[in-house]
Scaffold this motif. Structure first.
Motif, PDB file in Angstrom:
ATOM      1  N   TRP A   6      53.953  52.417  31.283  1.00  0.00           N
ATOM      2  CA  TRP A   6      55.008  52.403  32.308  1.00  0.00           C
ATOM      3  C   TRP A   6      55.552  50.995  32.503  1.00  0.00           C
ATOM      4  O   TRP A   6      56.752  50.803  32.664  1.00  0.00           O
ATOM      5  CB  TRP A   6      54.475  52.942  33.640  1.00  0.00           C
ATOM      6  CG  TRP A   6      54.178  54.388  33.524  1.00  0.00           C
ATOM      7  CD1 TRP A   6      52.958  54.981  33.613  1.00  0.00           C
ATOM      8  CD2 TRP A   6      55.114  55.439  33.246  1.00  0.00           C
ATOM      9  NE1 TRP A   6      53.067  56.314  33.414  1.00  0.00           N
ATOM     10  CE2 TRP A   6      54.375  56.638  33.199  1.00  0.00           C
ATOM     11  CE3 TRP A   6      56.488  55.477  33.053  1.00  0.00           C
ATOM     12  CZ2 TRP A   6      54.969  57.863  32.942  1.00  0.00           C
ATOM     13  CZ3 TRP A   6      57.092  56.693  32.798  1.00  0.00           C
ATOM     14  CH2 TRP A   6      56.334  57.864  32.742  1.00  0.00           C
ATOM     15  N   TYR A   7      54.617  50.036  32.433  1.00  0.00           N
ATOM     16  CA  TYR A   7      55.017  48.646  32.590  1.00  0.00           C
ATOM     17  C   TYR A   7      55.977  48.251  31.474  1.00  0.00           C
ATOM     18  O   TYR A   7      57.010  47.630  31.700  1.00  0.00           O
ATOM     19  CB  TYR A   7      53.764  47.758  32.586  1.00  0.00           C
ATOM     20  CG  TYR A   7      54.081  46.297  32.720  1.00  0.00           C
ATOM     21  CD1 TYR A   7      54.561  45.787  33.923  1.00  0.00           C
ATOM     22  CD2 TYR A   7      53.910  45.432  31.643  1.00  0.00           C
ATOM     23  CE1 TYR A   7      54.860  44.442  34.042  1.00  0.00           C
ATOM     24  CE2 TYR A   7      54.206  44.095  31.760  1.00  0.00           C
ATOM     25  CZ  TYR A   7      54.684  43.599  32.954  1.00  0.00           C
ATOM     26  OH  TYR A   7      54.981  42.274  33.074  1.00  0.00           O
ATOM     27  N   ASP A  10      59.276  49.880  31.879  1.00  0.00           N
ATOM     28  CA  ASP A  10      60.031  49.220  32.944  1.00  0.00           C
ATOM     29  C   ASP A  10      60.749  47.994  32.389  1.00  0.00           C
ATOM     30  O   ASP A  10      61.934  47.787  32.617  1.00  0.00           O
ATOM     31  CB  ASP A  10      59.060  48.822  34.064  1.00  0.00           C
ATOM     32  CG  ASP A  10      59.753  48.063  35.164  1.00  0.00           C
ATOM     33  OD1 ASP A  10      60.827  48.540  35.589  1.00  0.00           O
ATOM     34  OD2 ASP A  10      59.241  47.015  35.589  1.00  0.00           O
ATOM     35  N   THR A  13      63.662  48.926  30.090  1.00  0.00           N
ATOM     36  CA  THR A  13      64.836  49.366  30.829  1.00  0.00           C
ATOM     37  C   THR A  13      65.591  48.169  31.400  1.00  0.00           C
ATOM     38  O   THR A  13      66.811  48.097  31.331  1.00  0.00           O
ATOM     39  CB  THR A  13      64.444  50.297  31.999  1.00  0.00           C
ATOM     40  OG1 THR A  13      63.330  51.058  31.587  1.00  0.00           O
ATOM     41  CG2 THR A  13      65.581  51.194  32.387  1.00  0.00           C
ATOM     42  N   ARG A  14      64.816  47.215  31.946  1.00  0.00           N
ATOM     43  CA  ARG A  14      65.460  46.030  32.499  1.00  0.00           C
ATOM     44  C   ARG A  14      66.221  45.261  31.424  1.00  0.00           C
ATOM     45  O   ARG A  14      67.299  44.752  31.656  1.00  0.00           O
ATOM     46  CB  ARG A  14      64.422  45.103  33.126  1.00  0.00           C
ATOM     47  CG  ARG A  14      63.912  45.582  34.467  1.00  0.00           C
ATOM     48  CD  ARG A  14      62.605  44.886  34.768  1.00  0.00           C
ATOM     49  NE  ARG A  14      61.935  45.480  35.909  1.00  0.00           N
ATOM     50  CZ  ARG A  14      61.924  44.933  37.115  1.00  0.00           C
ATOM     51  NH1 ARG A  14      62.561  43.808  37.344  1.00  0.00           N
ATOM     52  NH2 ARG A  14      61.279  45.513  38.098  1.00  0.00           N
TER      53      ARG A  14
END
Lengths: 171, 299
Positions: A6-7, A10, A13-14
């Protein structure tokens, strides 16, 4: 240290946001506003985004992403396909080439740089479409579009700066 | 170990730089190639454009909706302040229009009788489809709008597009759910027109300004400021007599037309199906009520 999926997702996506933001601006540019004559001089927002990301985080907006953005701009705007693609790529290449000169300079210099690059970009679009259609296009509306684009630059650049600080950070 | 990686990066960096430069040049060449290809094979580019626009239609549709409601709110708020004056003007206009209606009815009957006498074939009644403009071109270099109806709704290439005020343009690229309308002001737009008073033929040629030019006017025709221009219906799917604009200026540089339709006021459009595109493909069989045509509205 083990990083969870998930990290990493994340972060990914950023890192994609510069591209997605620029893409959103292509679409935003198309929204029909019922202001008389405005649609002819509406600021060319994706150009601002490409310039900005090329100056600050060019690795987040690689050349093929710029190619795709230009291609979509051509397709949606009804311009001959390839014109904005070429111009956006050249703007991108120009900034990368002059990166040492632009990076870390004051905002006024960055803005001035944009005014020069955008002037070249609009002149080139004008020349290419004129050549493509074998006739000299009217220059006045294009000039006003250029002025409006340069005038919009600070506000959009401010948003991108904040975005860089809070969303992308030092990833 | 440290030295080793240092050496690798020292060798790798220039190679990576070269690869990047090479791919950048390749992309530039590809863009140029696309431009040339577009000049050679117009059909291919049109279908690419139509399909990609089609895919983006749901997004464009949603984004353009709030704008429509905001515009509506603004115009309603404006209308609130001028209700009294507007009412007065409308009453006067109604009286005037009633006289026109009486005249038109009389002429319609007379026209029908005369056609009957001459055995003149009845012109096909135009059906229409109503659609909303969901995207503008955004810029000084092209004049077209994207509408939220495509060949699923019966839109065909070449059909005339109008608003209540007059001719907007013609359909160019057609996708399944969206199509592109080339406005009469675009550089590539050529519309056969006539001067309504003298029936002199001409071509309305867009030049990317808001006032298109009148070219190839039949020799000897007299023209003056304020003359009404309508479509001639020659050579295409355009019905004759659609209002186009007024002659704005006549001088040695050319004749300019002020279109009835302003680009900023193009929100809802009607696409006329005049049945003449059937030359290329067989039109779907359907019943057309004589006066109103078949109506389909998309929002």
């Amino acid at each position: 240290m083990k990083t969870s999926i998930w990290y990493r997702l994340d972060i990914l996506t950023r890192l994609l946001t510069p591209f997605l933001l620029t893409l959103a601006l292509v679409v935003l540019n198309l929204v029909p506003l019922e202001i008389p004559s405005f649609s002819r001089v509406v600021p060319l927002l994706p150009l601002i985004a490409i310039y900005h990301w090329a100056v600050y985080r060019s690795e987040l907006l690689p050349a093929y992403a710029v190619f795709m953005i230009g291609l979509l701009q051509d397709i949606f705007s009804g311009a001959p396909i390839g014109v904005y693609t070429l111009v956006f790529l050249l703007v991108y290449g120009m900034v990368i080439w002059q990166h040492r000169f632009l990076f870390g300079k004051s905002f006024a210099i960055i803005w001035l740089g944009f005014a020069i690059v955008a002037g070249g970009a609009f002149a080139l679009v004008w020349a290419l479409i004129s050549l493509w259609s074998f006739s000299l296009l009217e220059i006045r509306a294009a000039f006003f579009q250029y002025l409006l684009t340069v005038a919009t630059f600070p506000s959009l650049a401010w948003v991108f700066m904040r975005w860089q600080q809070f969303i992308i950070r030092q990833l | 170990m440290k030295d080793n990686s240092h050496t690798i990066s020292r060798i790798a960096a220039p190679i990576r730089g070269m690869a990047q430069r090479f791919s950048f040049m390749a992309l530039i060449l590809l863009a140029v190639a696309l431009m040339m290809l577009g000049k050679v094979d117009i059909g291919l580019m049109e279908s690419v454009r139509a399909n990609v626009t089609d895919a983006a239609t749901p997004i464009l549709d949603v984004i353009s909706k709030p704008i429509v409601s905001v515009n509506k709110m603004i115009s309603e708020a404006k209308g609130f302040y001028s209700v009294r004056e507007e009412n007065l003007i409308l009453k006067q206009e109604k009286d005037r229009l009633l006289q026109w209606q009486a005249a038109a009815r009389k002429l319609e009957i007379e026209n029908k009788n005369l056609r009957g006498l001459l055995n003149f074939p009845v012109e096909p009644a135009a059906g229409f489809i109503t659609a909303r403009a969901i995207a503008d071109t955004g810029g000084a270099f092209a004049n077209s709008v994207v509408i939220n109806a495509g060949n699923k709704s019966g839109i065909r290439k070449g059909q005339a597009t109008i608003t209540g005020e007059g001719l907007v343009g013609r359909v160019t690229d057609v996708g399944a759910r969206s199509s592109r309308v080339l406005l009469i002001t675009d550089l590539n737009s050529r519309i056969p027109v006539v001067l309504q008073s003298s029936q002199a033929r001409a071509i309305l040629a867009g030049d990317n300004t808001h006032r298109p030019k009148l070219i190839h006017l039949s020799p000897g025709a007299s023209i003056s400021q304020g003359d009404r221009i309508v479509t001639s219906g020659h050579g295409g799917a355009f019905p004759p007599g659609l209002p186009v604009g007024l002659v704005a200026s006549v001088n040695e540089k050319g004749i300019n037309i002020e279109p009835f339709v302003q680009r900023s006021r193009v929100t809802y459009l009607r696409i006329l199906d005049y049945g003449l595109t059937g030359i290329v493909e067989t039109p779907p069989i359907r019943e057309l009520p004589a006066s109103t045509g078949n109506k389909k509205t998309r929002n």
